[in-house]
Scaffold this motif. Structure first.
Motif, mmCIF file in Angstrom:
data_model
loop_
_atom_site.group_PDB
_atom_site.id
_atom_site.type_symbol
_atom_site.label_atom_id
_atom_site.label_comp_id
_atom_site.label_asym_id
_atom_site.label_seq_id
_atom_site.Cartn_x
_atom_site.Cartn_y
_atom_site.Cartn_z
ATOM 1 N N ALA A 317 0.830 -1.212 0.000
ATOM 2 C CA ALA A 317 0.000 0.000 0.000
ATOM 3 C C ALA A 317 0.858 1.254 0.000
ATOM 4 O O ALA A 317 0.568 2.217 -0.716
ATOM 5 C CB ALA A 317 -0.935 -0.008 1.212
ATOM 6 N N MET A 318 1.909 1.283 0.809
ATOM 7 C CA MET A 318 2.760 2.460 0.861
ATOM 8 C C MET A 318 3.500 2.660 -0.462
ATOM 9 O O MET A 318 3.621 3.782 -0.964
ATOM 10 C CB MET A 318 3.766 2.337 2.008
ATOM 11 N N GLU A 319 3.989 1.571 -1.042
ATOM 12 C CA GLU A 319 4.683 1.666 -2.326
ATOM 13 C C GLU A 319 3.753 2.183 -3.417
ATOM 14 O O GLU A 319 4.150 3.004 -4.250
ATOM 15 C CB GLU A 319 5.249 0.300 -2.721
ATOM 16 N N ALA A 320 2.499 1.722 -3.411
ATOM 17 C CA ALA A 320 1.531 2.173 -4.411
ATOM 18 C C ALA A 320 1.248 3.662 -4.267
ATOM 19 O O ALA A 320 1.143 4.389 -5.261
ATOM 20 C CB ALA A 320 0.235 1.370 -4.285
ATOM 21 N N ALA A 321 1.139 4.132 -3.022
ATOM 22 C CA ALA A 321 0.894 5.558 -2.801
ATOM 23 C C ALA A 321 2.085 6.382 -3.271
ATOM 24 O O ALA A 321 1.921 7.460 -3.852
ATOM 25 C CB ALA A 321 0.626 5.820 -1.311
ATOM 26 N N GLY A 322 3.297 5.889 -3.021
ATOM 27 C CA GLY A 322 4.486 6.598 -3.490
ATOM 28 C C GLY A 322 4.558 6.665 -4.994
ATOM 29 O O GLY A 322 4.885 7.707 -5.573
ATOM 30 N N ASP A 323 4.262 5.547 -5.660
ATOM 31 C CA ASP A 323 4.291 5.515 -7.128
ATOM 32 C C ASP A 323 3.244 6.439 -7.734
ATOM 33 O O ASP A 323 3.446 6.991 -8.821
ATOM 34 C CB ASP A 323 4.066 4.088 -7.630
ATOM 35 N N ALA A 324 2.133 6.620 -7.031
ATOM 36 C CA ALA A 324 1.051 7.485 -7.523
ATOM 37 C C ALA A 324 1.293 8.948 -7.193
ATOM 38 O O ALA A 324 0.489 9.804 -7.559
ATOM 39 C CB ALA A 324 -0.287 7.025 -6.937
ATOM 40 N N GLY A 325 2.398 9.258 -6.503
ATOM 41 C CA GLY A 325 2.680 10.635 -6.121
ATOM 42 C C GLY A 325 1.789 11.142 -5.012
ATOM 43 O O GLY A 325 1.594 12.347 -4.867
ATOM 44 N N GLU A 326 1.232 10.241 -4.214
ATOM 45 C CA GLU A 326 0.294 10.623 -3.162
ATOM 46 C C GLU A 326 0.854 10.324 -1.779
ATOM 47 O O GLU A 326 0.127 9.972 -0.855
ATOM 48 C CB GLU A 326 -1.039 9.899 -3.361
ATOM 49 N N LEU A 327 2.162 10.482 -1.661
ATOM 50 C CA LEU A 327 2.820 10.221 -0.386
ATOM 51 C C LEU A 327 3.666 11.439 -0.020
ATOM 52 O O LEU A 327 4.460 11.922 -0.815
ATOM 53 C CB LEU A 327 3.708 8.982 -0.513
ATOM 54 N N LEU A 328 3.468 11.951 1.183
ATOM 55 C CA LEU A 328 4.259 13.056 1.708
ATOM 56 C C LEU A 328 5.137 12.536 2.839
ATOM 57 O O LEU A 328 4.763 11.576 3.535
ATOM 58 C CB LEU A 328 3.366 14.179 2.222
ATOM 59 N N ALA A 329 6.268 13.167 3.050
ATOM 60 C CA ALA A 329 7.177 12.690 4.082
ATOM 61 C C ALA A 329 8.048 13.808 4.622
ATOM 62 O O ALA A 329 8.305 14.810 3.949
ATOM 63 C CB ALA A 329 8.047 11.556 3.541
ATOM 64 N N VAL A 330 8.508 13.620 5.853
ATOM 65 C CA VAL A 330 9.448 14.534 6.498
ATOM 66 C C VAL A 330 10.208 13.732 7.547
ATOM 67 O O VAL A 330 9.710 12.707 8.042
ATOM 68 C CB VAL A 330 8.691 15.710 7.165
ATOM 69 N N VAL A 331 11.401 14.163 7.861
ATOM 70 C CA VAL A 331 12.124 13.589 8.993
ATOM 71 C C VAL A 331 11.960 14.535 10.166
ATOM 72 O O VAL A 331 12.330 15.707 10.100
ATOM 73 C CB VAL A 331 13.622 13.391 8.671
ATOM 74 N N ALA A 332 11.330 14.044 11.218
ATOM 75 C CA ALA A 332 11.014 14.855 12.393
ATOM 76 C C ALA A 332 11.950 14.518 13.546
ATOM 77 O O ALA A 332 12.560 13.445 13.575
ATOM 78 C CB ALA A 332 9.559 14.614 12.825
ATOM 79 N N ARG A 333 12.080 15.442 14.461
ATOM 80 C CA ARG A 333 12.836 15.190 15.675
ATOM 81 C C ARG A 333 11.974 14.446 16.682
ATOM 82 O O ARG A 333 10.746 14.571 16.669
ATOM 83 C CB ARG A 333 13.318 16.499 16.301
ATOM 84 N N VAL A 334 12.618 13.691 17.553
ATOM 85 C CA VAL A 334 11.916 13.030 18.638
ATOM 86 C C VAL A 334 12.169 13.805 19.911
ATOM 87 O O VAL A 334 13.317 14.098 20.264
ATOM 88 C CB VAL A 334 12.374 11.571 18.785
ATOM 89 N N SER A 335 11.090 14.192 20.579
ATOM 90 C CA SER A 335 11.195 14.949 21.820
ATOM 91 C C SER A 335 10.769 14.041 22.971
ATOM 92 O O SER A 335 9.608 13.643 23.080
ATOM 93 C CB SER A 335 10.285 16.181 21.747
ATOM 94 N N PHE A 336 11.738 13.681 23.825
ATOM 95 C CA PHE A 336 11.458 12.803 24.960
ATOM 96 C C PHE A 336 11.101 13.628 26.188
ATOM 97 O O PHE A 336 11.673 14.673 26.449
ATOM 98 C CB PHE A 336 12.686 11.942 25.263
ATOM 99 N N HIS A 337 10.156 13.129 26.950
ATOM 100 C CA HIS A 337 9.797 13.807 28.197
ATOM 101 C C HIS A 337 9.321 12.795 29.218
ATOM 102 O O HIS A 337 9.101 11.630 28.907
ATOM 103 C CB HIS A 337 8.721 14.875 27.937
#
Length: 337
Positions: A317-337
């Motif tokens: 499913a994720m690969e299909a969304a990527g191939d269709a150009g319908e996948l967004l992504a970012v690398v986020a920071r992890v904030s521990f508390h």
């Protein structure tokens, strides 16, 4: 003997000029790998140190890497190491330059952690300076089609970053129609704006960086019809991602994690005032994560956030969304508390 010696001399000169292997030059079987990438933007990088770069040689080397031609790659790389140290430094800088401010982490191989001093030594011509390892590691990224973690051409040419769509209420304001928002009503804590926005769920997963290092991943899936690609495009400036390479890291995006019970608490964007201005996901209940996944999160302290995927558990499913150009992504920071 004189004739053969002259032929050998011409072949050596041709090899020096073209970067091709001596045997290929002598046999007259030189070939090129197309298309040649446009490497002109290398000269705009600070790692060139004001020196003239051999962008044609760099283009031929990258094209050979993408074609998987080992003989050409070996001969061209040797020419780059011995004759074009500034070009080598620029090739590495295009890949690792943005990582210098992040420090060791998800993307940081041994070469990326030490690329800056190696590049300086390479540029200054001080011995090998680790040039072979630096070049090989950088070429692994170039061979994938773009210097990572960010596209050099998009960064240095006219391509602007993706902007969020305009607020549809702006059209009413321009027409003279008064628009009243929740902020205007100043209801304080009486209204939970998170409950009014499209809802998402998350699925913890694991992937690998281009360097082969383990990386935690969070997959977003819509929990209602209004959630999806259009909503994420309107609320974020994440880049469209086709599962190749790694998207940019944005420190304003945070995945909050609670140490006491090893759980994820939310996914938010922190504004310039230090307050959350976007809340994409909030945990409805605390669920302790597996110890190995939590350990990976603790070591890396960054996480790849990807979405939306309507059926996250469906194979492909994720690969299909990527191939269709319908996948967004970012690398986020992890904030521990």
């Amino acid at each position: 003997m004189v004739k053969n010696h002259g032929k050998k001399s011409r072949a050596k000169a041709k090899a020096r000029r073209t970067g091709a292997a001596h045997a290929s030059a002598a046999a007259g079987t030189l070939h090129t790998h197309t298309p040649l990438p446009d490497m002109a933007a290398l000269g705009k990088l600070p790692y060139a140190a004001g020196r003239e770069l051999d962008t044609e040689l760099a283009a031929r080397l990258v094209a050979a890497c993408r074609a998987g031609c080992k003989p050409c790659q070996a001969s061209l790389a040797e020419k780059l190491r011995t004759e074009q140290r500034p070009t080598l430094a620029a090739l590495a800088g295009a890949v690792y330059g943005e990582l210098a401010g992040i420090g060791p982490g998800a993307f940081a191989s041994s070469a990326s952690r030490s690329w800056a001093p190696l590049a300086r030594a390479v540029n200054a011509g001080e011995g090998d300076g680790g040039a072979s390892d630096l070049l090989e590691d950088a070429l692994d990224h170039w061979a994938m089609g773009t210097p990572l973690p960010a596209d050099l051409v998009d960064k240095l040419t006219s391509a602007p970053p993706r902007q969020r769509p305009a607020d549809p209420m702006d059209a009413f304001r321009k027409a003279g129609i008064k628009v009243v928002t929740l902020d205007d009503l100043d209801l304080g804590d009486d209204v939970d704006t998170y409950a009014l926005a499209p809802a998402y769920g998350v699925m913890p997963m694991q992937t690998s960086t281009p360097e082969g290092q383990a990386m935690p991943m969070l997959l977003l899936y819509p929990e209602e019809e209004s959630a999806g690609i259009e909503d994420l495009e309107a609320r974020t400036d994440w880049e469209h991602w086709g599962l190749h390479g790694m998207p940019d890291m944005d420190p304003h995006w945070r995945v909050r994690a609670r140490i006491s019970d090893r759980s994820l608490q939310g996914l938010v964007h922190v504004g310039r005032d230090g307050e959350d201005d976007i809340e994409l996901w909030r945990a409805a209940e605390s669920v302790s994560l597996p110890a190995d996944w939590w350990g990976l999160l603790d070591r890396v302290q960054h996480i790849l956030v990807v979405g939306p995927v309507t059926e996250p558990e469906a194979p492909g499913a994720m690969e299909a969304a990527g191939d269709a150009g319908e996948l967004l992504a970012v690398v986020a920071r992890v904030s521990f508390h």
